[in-house]
Design a protein around this motif. Structure first.
Motif, PDB file in Angstrom:
ATOM      1  N   ILE A 363      57.278   2.101  91.345  1.00 58.23           N
ATOM      2  CA  ILE A 363      56.453   1.196  90.539  1.00 58.23           C
ATOM      3  C   ILE A 363      55.605   1.920  89.499  1.00 58.23           C
ATOM      4  N   ALA A 364      55.527   3.247  89.589  1.00 56.42           N
ATOM      5  CA  ALA A 364      54.738   3.992  88.609  1.00 56.42           C
ATOM      6  C   ALA A 364      55.399   3.903  87.239  1.00 56.42           C
ATOM      7  N   VAL A 365      54.569   3.833  86.192  1.00 52.09           N
ATOM      8  CA  VAL A 365      55.073   3.694  84.833  1.00 52.09           C
ATOM      9  C   VAL A 365      54.790   4.989  84.059  1.00 52.09           C
ATOM     10  N   LEU A 366      55.848   5.614  83.580  1.00 49.85           N
ATOM     11  CA  LEU A 366      55.697   6.780  82.723  1.00 49.85           C
ATOM     12  C   LEU A 366      55.428   6.270  81.308  1.00 49.85           C
ATOM     13  N   LEU A 367      54.177   6.369  80.896  1.00 44.25           N
ATOM     14  CA  LEU A 367      53.773   5.817  79.604  1.00 44.25           C
ATOM     15  C   LEU A 367      54.121   6.737  78.447  1.00 44.25           C
ATOM     16  N   LYS A 368      54.013   8.042  78.691  1.00 44.11           N
ATOM     17  CA  LYS A 368      54.198   9.015  77.612  1.00 44.11           C
ATOM     18  C   LYS A 368      54.629  10.334  78.221  1.00 44.11           C
ATOM     19  N   LEU A 514      50.971   9.199  83.158  1.00 42.25           N
ATOM     20  CA  LEU A 514      51.667   8.473  84.225  1.00 42.25           C
ATOM     21  C   LEU A 514      50.715   7.450  84.817  1.00 42.25           C
ATOM     22  N   GLU A 515      51.076   6.163  84.723  1.00 40.20           N
ATOM     23  CA  GLU A 515      50.290   5.102  85.350  1.00 40.20           C
ATOM     24  C   GLU A 515      50.797   4.903  86.771  1.00 40.20           C
ATOM     25  N   ALA A 516      49.986   5.335  87.747  1.00 42.01           N
ATOM     26  CA  ALA A 516      50.396   5.249  89.152  1.00 42.01           C
ATOM     27  C   ALA A 516      49.837   4.021  89.848  1.00 42.01           C
ATOM     28  N   TRP A 517      48.847   3.336  89.247  1.00 46.93           N
ATOM     29  CA  TRP A 517      48.173   2.187  89.842  1.00 46.93           C
ATOM     30  C   TRP A 517      47.355   2.620  91.061  1.00 46.93           C
ATOM     31  N   ASN A 518      46.703   1.669  91.689  1.00 44.94           N
ATOM     32  CA  ASN A 518      46.039   1.930  92.979  1.00 44.94           C
ATOM     33  C   ASN A 518      47.122   1.917  94.042  1.00 44.94           C
ATOM     34  N   GLN A 519      47.448   3.092  94.569  1.00 38.77           N
ATOM     35  CA  GLN A 519      48.644   3.235  95.392  1.00 38.77           C
ATOM     36  C   GLN A 519      48.452   2.906  96.864  1.00 38.77           C
ATOM     37  N   GLY A 520      47.232   2.966  97.372  1.00 36.97           N
ATOM     38  CA  GLY A 520      47.068   2.749  98.795  1.00 36.97           C
ATOM     39  C   GLY A 520      47.183   4.032  99.591  1.00 36.97           C
ATOM     40  N   ALA A 521      47.553   3.906 100.852  1.00 41.74           N
ATOM     41  CA  ALA A 521      47.484   5.022 101.799  1.00 41.74           C
ATOM     42  C   ALA A 521      48.308   6.227 101.383  1.00 41.74           C
ATOM     43  N   GLU A 522      49.463   6.015 100.786  1.00 39.88           N
ATOM     44  CA  GLU A 522      50.369   7.124 100.475  1.00 39.88           C
ATOM     45  C   GLU A 522      50.159   7.693  99.068  1.00 39.88           C
ATOM     46  N   ASP A 523      49.008   7.440  98.491  1.00 36.28           N
ATOM     47  CA  ASP A 523      48.692   7.887  97.143  1.00 36.28           C
ATOM     48  C   ASP A 523      49.076   9.347  96.904  1.00 36.28           C
ATOM     49  N   GLY A 524      48.608  10.242  97.761  1.00 36.25           N
ATOM     50  CA  GLY A 524      48.849  11.667  97.547  1.00 36.25           C
ATOM     51  C   GLY A 524      50.311  12.032  97.490  1.00 36.25           C
ATOM     52  N   HIS A 525      51.092  11.485  98.400  1.00 34.57           N
ATOM     53  CA  HIS A 525      52.522  11.790  98.416  1.00 34.57           C
ATOM     54  C   HIS A 525      53.246  11.165  97.226  1.00 34.57           C
ATOM     55  N   ASN A 536      62.097   9.809  90.206  1.00 39.32           N
ATOM     56  CA  ASN A 536      62.093   9.568  88.765  1.00 39.32           C
ATOM     57  C   ASN A 536      61.387   8.239  88.506  1.00 39.32           C
ATOM     58  N   PRO A 537      60.274   8.232  87.765  1.00 37.48           N
ATOM     59  CA  PRO A 537      59.560   6.970  87.544  1.00 37.48           C
ATOM     60  C   PRO A 537      60.431   5.937  86.832  1.00 37.48           C
ATOM     61  N   SER A 538      60.307   4.686  87.283  1.00 32.89           N
ATOM     62  CA  SER A 538      61.132   3.626  86.689  1.00 32.89           C
ATOM     63  C   SER A 538      60.368   2.326  86.524  1.00 32.89           C
ATOM     64  N   GLY A 539      59.029   2.372  86.689  1.00 33.24           N
ATOM     65  CA  GLY A 539      58.237   1.166  86.527  1.00 33.24           C
ATOM     66  C   GLY A 539      58.118   0.739  85.074  1.00 33.24           C
ATOM     67  N   LYS A 540      57.801  -0.516  84.884  1.00 35.05           N
ATOM     68  CA  LYS A 540      57.609  -1.106  83.558  1.00 35.05           C
ATOM     69  C   LYS A 540      56.264  -1.833  83.544  1.00 35.05           C
ATOM     70  N   MET A 541      55.620  -1.838  82.413  1.00 30.94           N
ATOM     71  CA  MET A 541      54.305  -2.473  82.323  1.00 30.94           C
ATOM     72  C   MET A 541      54.401  -3.975  82.618  1.00 30.94           C
ATOM     73  N   PRO A 542      53.696  -4.459  83.658  1.00 25.97           N
ATOM     74  CA  PRO A 542      53.714  -5.886  83.971  1.00 25.97           C
ATOM     75  C   PRO A 542      52.698  -6.682  83.158  1.00 25.97           C
ATOM     76  N   THR A 543      51.819  -5.941  82.490  1.00 25.29           N
ATOM     77  CA  THR A 543      50.770  -6.542  81.672  1.00 25.29           C
ATOM     78  C   THR A 543      50.513  -5.625  80.487  1.00 25.29           C
TER      79      THR A 543
END
Length: 723
Positions: A363-368, A514-525, A536-543
């Motif tokens: 879900i992370a979005v590679l912005l640049k 890299l937009e990772a969002w609020n990831q929760g418990a597994e943030d570090g990993h 490989n990041p594959s998220g897209k901006m939902p907003t």
């Protein structure tokens, strides 16, 4: 799951046999049960069991101080239930909050659960399969903890980028929000747990949520804000809906018969029950008559005195009371909740954490990513992680307020980076500098950045229920922190951990973001997996992320937000932008956003070609869109093919999302993608609201099908016939 000892609270006396006959349909069982109840028993089942408190005084304090909101949440932590009636075999009805995991549930203390990524991040995955996994974790854990209801998913829209509750909602687009909501709901209810979509409706801002009235044209409400609710009701057989705090055209949502009955039940065929948001009920007879069925968390209004008085003066009928209970009991019987013993078990934290980590990576979005700085080399030498404490010292759980999850465990950033480096056999070393919230030690951070081989700057935003942000800037002067640090070391990556899209005045100086969002418990990993290319990041901006605050629909338009007092004493928020919300606003106004809806890069590259649109009957029959996706890079990755539609009707925005498909492609390989657009689907892809016919109807004229990889990047266009 591992179950504990059997509780006697679901043991049923022989006199209850009539409604405990599992061979009967759920509604018939509910009718038999209600027919056997005394009036006092009925009234006792109309509301939660919490002792009534002055929520308005507490909410005002919460708005002034975020810590007080957590204190408020703590007060309601152990009272999220309806008391059982043993002689009737009615179990204690346990309710837990969502939608970002099992939040504050009924128990002492509130049960711990897996802290998942925020809903806004899940939507960035653009993948229904991820939503099913997400909902499966929530449903499984709700059932394991012995809870009956999960208050989620949240399917209001991101009308503004500053709403405090956007983290609980999916996106600015009704179709994307609806698709994700449907899958989450189905997965939760597959565990015989009642899913409760919220907040119905137009709770798109937290500002003065107990007082504000929303004014919106009906076609706008139908085509945008009601649409994801309609999809979840029709496509997921939703069991419950939570009514919102706000007024709708001057009438509180809990008393609004046009939405709660005419639309929800008569038009959509909803057969579940409606619960008030906590303390959103404002009356006894008007609320029940309008179609609200259950008050939470207390009996401020649906208490014995008020209900009996209303029955005596005929402003309320006993049949209406019965109706409210039958609706809820029908769903409880539907999911076997009367027969299920209370036997809370133990969550498999490791297994569910692994799922959270897998979802998080998608879900992370590679912005640049200028110069392909990412992914980092595991043997990069020294890596300095720099940022404020909330983002570098602890896992970013996100989401303040009643939906916040008490985590089973967390993985902080440094631990995650070191774990992944060890798994990769990398020799890089990781150190960190925590920048004070007042930036007092910024000079120390600059020295660390200059001395490191690679710098990872972590920054972000953790929004909270009950209050909107003052603006779209990150708090604690993080923009200045980034601006001053970005010029120190050319090999610097910015990792954003946000609840909302934020303003990025420093963007031109950042090589990689890299937009990772609020990831929760597994943030570090999760963040480490992405930084080192394990994922490989594959998220897209939902907003949409605006370039400046002046680009938003509410800039210089206080009537749109935060509203104005039009003489009634409360704020009136007018959705005068009409259908031009989100990317529809930016495209309709010709404004170039910083990062538009659907945008997202990858560590590889793709070519979308061979696009065809099969529409022999125009919009009168299903339309099939096909395309090939070729991975033209050197690593495996996933791309999202997005299909938009231009509708030739007055007042319509340039494009609306009507379909998408995410596909994983190996290097050098080509995969085929097919997206079907069905005119009979619950999102009415080819239709607009027809005021005269009082329904959705197709329009005449050629429609344009746009195919590409974001709302702005749709190079493949095809015209199809209208009605």
């Amino acid at each position: 799951m591992t179950h504990g000892s059997h509780s006697k609270e679901n043991d049923v006396p022989e006199t209850a046999a009539a409604w405990m006959d599992t061979s009967l349909p759920p509604r018939e069982r509910a009718e038999k049960l209600v027919a056997a109840m005394t009036l006092e028993q009925k009234i006792a089942q109309l509301h939660g069991a919490m002792e009534t408190i002055d929520i308005y005084a507490l909410s005002n304090a919460a708005a002034a101080n975020g810590e007080d909101l957590e204190q408020l949440a703590a007060q309601i932590r152990i009272e999220r239930h309806v008391a059982g009636i043993e002689e009737l075999g009615i179990p204690r009805f346990r309710i837990t909050n969502g939608p970002v995991g099992v939040g504050m549930g009924d128990g002492t203390p509130s049960p711990k659960a897996t802290s998942l990524p925020m809903s806004i991040g899940l939507a960035a995955g653009f993948d229904p399969a991820l939503a099913r996994e997400y909902g499966d974790v929530i449903g499984s854990e709700t059932a394991t903890l012995g809870q009956h209801v999960l208050e989620g998913p949240g399917v209001c829209l991101h009308r503004t980028t500053i709403s405090g509750r956007n983290f609980e909602y999916f996106s600015e687009d009704p179709y994307l929000s609806g698709v994700m909501g449907v899958e989450v709901t189905r997965a939760i209810q597959a565990h015989d747990v009642i899913a409760m979509a919220k907040h119905f409706v137009l709770n798109d801002q937290e500002y003065e949520r107990f007082r504000a009235s929303v004014e919106v044209d009906e076609h706008v409400m139908r085509e945008l804000y009601l649409l994801p609710f309609e999809m979840v009701v029709k496509d997921a057989q939703l069991a419950a809906i939570m009514s919102s705090y706000n007024r709708i055209r001057g009438v509180y949502a809990t008393e609004n018969r046009p939405t709660l009955t005419d639309i929800l039940r008569t038009e959509w065929g909803f057969e579940g029950y409606v619960q008030s948001d906590f303390w959103s009920c404002r009356s006894a007879a008007p609320s029940l008559n309008a179609g609200m069925d259950h008050e939470m968390p207390d009996a401020k209004w649906l208490n014995e005195t008020n209900v009996k008085n209303a029955l005596n003066d005929t402003s309320l009928e006993l049949a209406t009371v019965d109706r409210a209970l039958i609706r809820r009991y029908t769903q409880m019987f539907r999911f076997g909740q009367f027969e299920r013993p209370y036997a809370p078990g133990e969550i498999d934290a490791a297994a569910h954490g692994a799922i959270a980590r897998r979802i998080g990576g998608q879900i992370a979005v590679l912005l640049k990513n200028d110069g392909e700085l990412l992914p980092l080399d595991p043997n990069a030498g020294s890596i300095a992680v720099i940022g404020q404490a909330a983002y570098v010292e602890q896992a970013c759980l996100g989401g303040g307020g009643s939906s916040k999850v008490d985590p089973l465990y967390t993985v902080p950033p440094l631990q995650g980076l070191r774990d992944v480096l060890a798994d990769l056999g990398g020799s890089a070393t990781v150190t960190s500098v925590t920048v004070a919230d007042d930036l007092a030690n910024l000079a120390e951070a600059k020295r660390a950045a200059a001395d490191a081989d690679v710098v990872v700057l972590m920054a972000g935003l953790i929004a909270t229920e009950g209050a909107d942000q003052a603006d779209a800037n990150m708090l604690n002067d993080q923009n200045r922190m980034l601006t001053e640090l970005l010029g120190v070391n050319q090999r610097t990556v910015v990792v954003l951990k946000d609840s909302n899209p934020v303003l990025m005045p420093w963007i031109d100086a950042a090589p990689a973001v890299l937009e990772a969002w609020n990831q929760g418990a597994e943030d570090g990993h999760v963040v480490a997996d992405l930084l080192f290319g394990v994922v490989n990041p594959s998220g897209k901006m939902p907003t949409t992320a605006p370039r400046t605050a002046d680009d938003t629909l509410y800039a210089r338009n206080p009537e749109r937000y935060p509203g104005t007092d039009e003489g009634d004493g409360y704020p009136v928020i007018r959705y005068s932008e009409g259908l031009q919300m989100g990317y529809r606003w930016f495209q309709g106004q010709g404004i170039d956003p910083l990062f538009g809806f659907g945008h997202g890069l990858s560590y590889t590259t793709f070519d979308v070609a061979d696009v065809s649109v099969d529409a022999p009957d125009g919009v009168a029959a299903p339309v099939t869109v096909s395309a090939s996706v070729t991975n033209t890079g050197s690593v495996a990755g996933a791309e999202v093919v997005q299909v938009y539609l231009g509708v030739p009707a007055a007042g319509q925005p340039p494009k609306r999302l009507v379909g998408f498909a995410k596909v994983l492609v190996e290097p050098g390989a080509t995969e085929q993608v097919t997206v079907m657009i069905d005119p009979a689907a619950s999102n009415h892809p080819f239709a607009v609201w027809d005021y005269a016919a009082r329904t959705f109807a197709p329009v005449t004229g050629d429609h344009t099908v746009y195919v590409g990889t974001s709302a702005a990047d749709t190079p493949h266009t095809t015209a199809i016939r209208g009605a």
